[in-house]
Design a protein around this motif. Sequence first.
Motif, PDB file in Angstrom:
ATOM      1  N   ALA A  40       0.836  -1.208   0.000  1.00  0.00           N
ATOM      2  CA  ALA A  40       0.000   0.000   0.000  1.00  0.00           C
ATOM      3  C   ALA A  40       0.866   1.252   0.000  1.00  0.00           C
ATOM      4  CB  ALA A  40      -0.930  -0.006   1.212  1.00  0.00           C
ATOM      5  N   GLY A  41       1.973   1.234   0.735  1.00  0.00           N
ATOM      6  CA  GLY A  41       2.886   2.370   0.732  1.00  0.00           C
ATOM      7  C   GLY A  41       3.531   2.585  -0.626  1.00  0.00           C
ATOM      8  N   VAL A  42       3.878   1.507  -1.289  1.00  0.00           N
ATOM      9  CA  VAL A  42       4.469   1.616  -2.631  1.00  0.00           C
ATOM     10  C   VAL A  42       3.452   2.185  -3.614  1.00  0.00           C
ATOM     11  CG1 VAL A  42       5.303   0.233  -4.574  1.00  0.00           C
ATOM     12  CG2 VAL A  42       6.213  -0.156  -2.296  1.00  0.00           C
ATOM     13  N   ILE A  95       1.501   8.905  -5.503  1.00  0.00           N
ATOM     14  CA  ILE A  95       0.333   9.780  -5.472  1.00  0.00           C
ATOM     15  C   ILE A  95       0.495  10.889  -4.436  1.00  0.00           C
ATOM     16  CG2 ILE A  95      -2.161   9.840  -5.023  1.00  0.00           C
ATOM     17  CD1 ILE A  95      -2.207   6.894  -5.974  1.00  0.00           C
ATOM     18  N   THR A  96       1.002  10.529  -3.269  1.00  0.00           N
ATOM     19  CA  THR A  96       1.185  11.501  -2.184  1.00  0.00           C
ATOM     20  C   THR A  96       2.673  11.729  -1.971  1.00  0.00           C
ATOM     21  OG1 THR A  96       1.225   9.776  -0.498  1.00  0.00           O
ATOM     22  CG2 THR A  96      -0.922  10.700  -1.040  1.00  0.00           C
ATOM     23  N   GLY A 145       5.796  10.163   8.953  1.00  0.00           N
ATOM     24  CA  GLY A 145       4.474  10.409   9.484  1.00  0.00           C
ATOM     25  C   GLY A 145       3.392  10.528   8.444  1.00  0.00           C
ATOM     26  N   MET A 146       3.677  10.055   7.231  1.00  0.00           N
ATOM     27  CA  MET A 146       2.679  10.210   6.165  1.00  0.00           C
ATOM     28  C   MET A 146       1.452   9.335   6.388  1.00  0.00           C
ATOM     29  SD  MET A 146       4.479   8.177   3.014  1.00  0.00           S
ATOM     30  CE  MET A 146       3.091   7.912   1.960  1.00  0.00           C
ATOM     31  N   GLY A 147       1.538   8.359   7.253  1.00  0.00           N
ATOM     32  CA  GLY A 147       0.403   7.481   7.477  1.00  0.00           C
ATOM     33  C   GLY A 147      -0.536   7.928   8.571  1.00  0.00           C
ATOM     34  N   GLU A 148      -0.256   9.058   9.211  1.00  0.00           N
ATOM     35  CA  GLU A 148      -1.084   9.473  10.338  1.00  0.00           C
ATOM     36  C   GLU A 148      -2.518   9.770   9.920  1.00  0.00           C
ATOM     37  OE1 GLU A 148       0.991  12.692  12.146  1.00  0.00           O
ATOM     38  OE2 GLU A 148       2.618  11.404  12.836  1.00  0.00           O
ATOM     39  N   GLN A 149      -2.714  10.467   8.821  1.00  0.00           N
ATOM     40  CA  GLN A 149      -4.072  10.761   8.365  1.00  0.00           C
ATOM     41  C   GLN A 149      -4.809   9.482   7.978  1.00  0.00           C
ATOM     42  OE1 GLN A 149      -5.796  13.315   8.623  1.00  0.00           O
ATOM     43  NE2 GLN A 149      -4.305  14.894   9.058  1.00  0.00           N
ATOM     44  N   ILE A 150      -4.109   8.569   7.332  1.00  0.00           N
ATOM     45  CA  ILE A 150      -4.727   7.304   6.943  1.00  0.00           C
ATOM     46  C   ILE A 150      -5.051   6.482   8.180  1.00  0.00           C
ATOM     47  CG2 ILE A 150      -4.327   5.145   5.696  1.00  0.00           C
ATOM     48  CD1 ILE A 150      -2.596   6.767   3.752  1.00  0.00           C
ATOM     49  N   LEU A 151      -4.202   6.544   9.194  1.00  0.00           N
ATOM     50  CA  LEU A 151      -4.444   5.796  10.420  1.00  0.00           C
ATOM     51  C   LEU A 151      -5.702   6.283  11.125  1.00  0.00           C
ATOM     52  CD1 LEU A 151      -3.294   3.609  12.284  1.00  0.00           C
ATOM     53  CD2 LEU A 151      -2.079   5.413  13.486  1.00  0.00           C
ATOM     54  N   ILE A 152      -5.891   7.583  11.190  1.00  0.00           N
ATOM     55  CA  ILE A 152      -7.088   8.143  11.816  1.00  0.00           C
ATOM     56  C   ILE A 152      -8.323   7.747  11.023  1.00  0.00           C
ATOM     57  CG2 ILE A 152      -8.270  10.302  12.361  1.00  0.00           C
ATOM     58  CD1 ILE A 152      -5.461  11.476  12.923  1.00  0.00           C
TER      59      ILE A 152
END
Length: 146
Positions: A46-48, A53-54, A59-66
Amino acid sequence: MIHWTRVGMLVRAGATHRQMVRALGVNVALLYTAVFGFGALIAGLAGVIAGPITSVQVGMGEQILILAFVVVVIGGLGSVRGALFGALAVGLVDTLSRVFLPTLLRQVMGGSNADALASGMSSMSIYLLMALVLLIRPQGLLARTT
């Protein structure tokens, strides 16, 4: 995979009756390590996919985590089907509020004020959906029953 395969059956059995599965000769620790590794592989994939795109940063996953937390709470803990329905509900509410709220608010107030208020309200819409679901069904839409 969790419901229709032998590995899924072992994972579900190991989650509820660890000692019994161990007594049947299954190495539960190794099984859970493999499941964790598979989950990490999917998260890396998923990160790849999201990288181009982003912007890639710490910390790029913080918004996705919420957002994932909101989806799981709406769908119900322990329910994959609930997570699917929760994700669909969150996506629809978020998209529809971002599309229609500015138009609705422009009919009541000035253009720039309506756009600013609609931006804030559309960001809050998924949390309002979560609060509404928790008021009606505190266990979530399709919580796992055990």
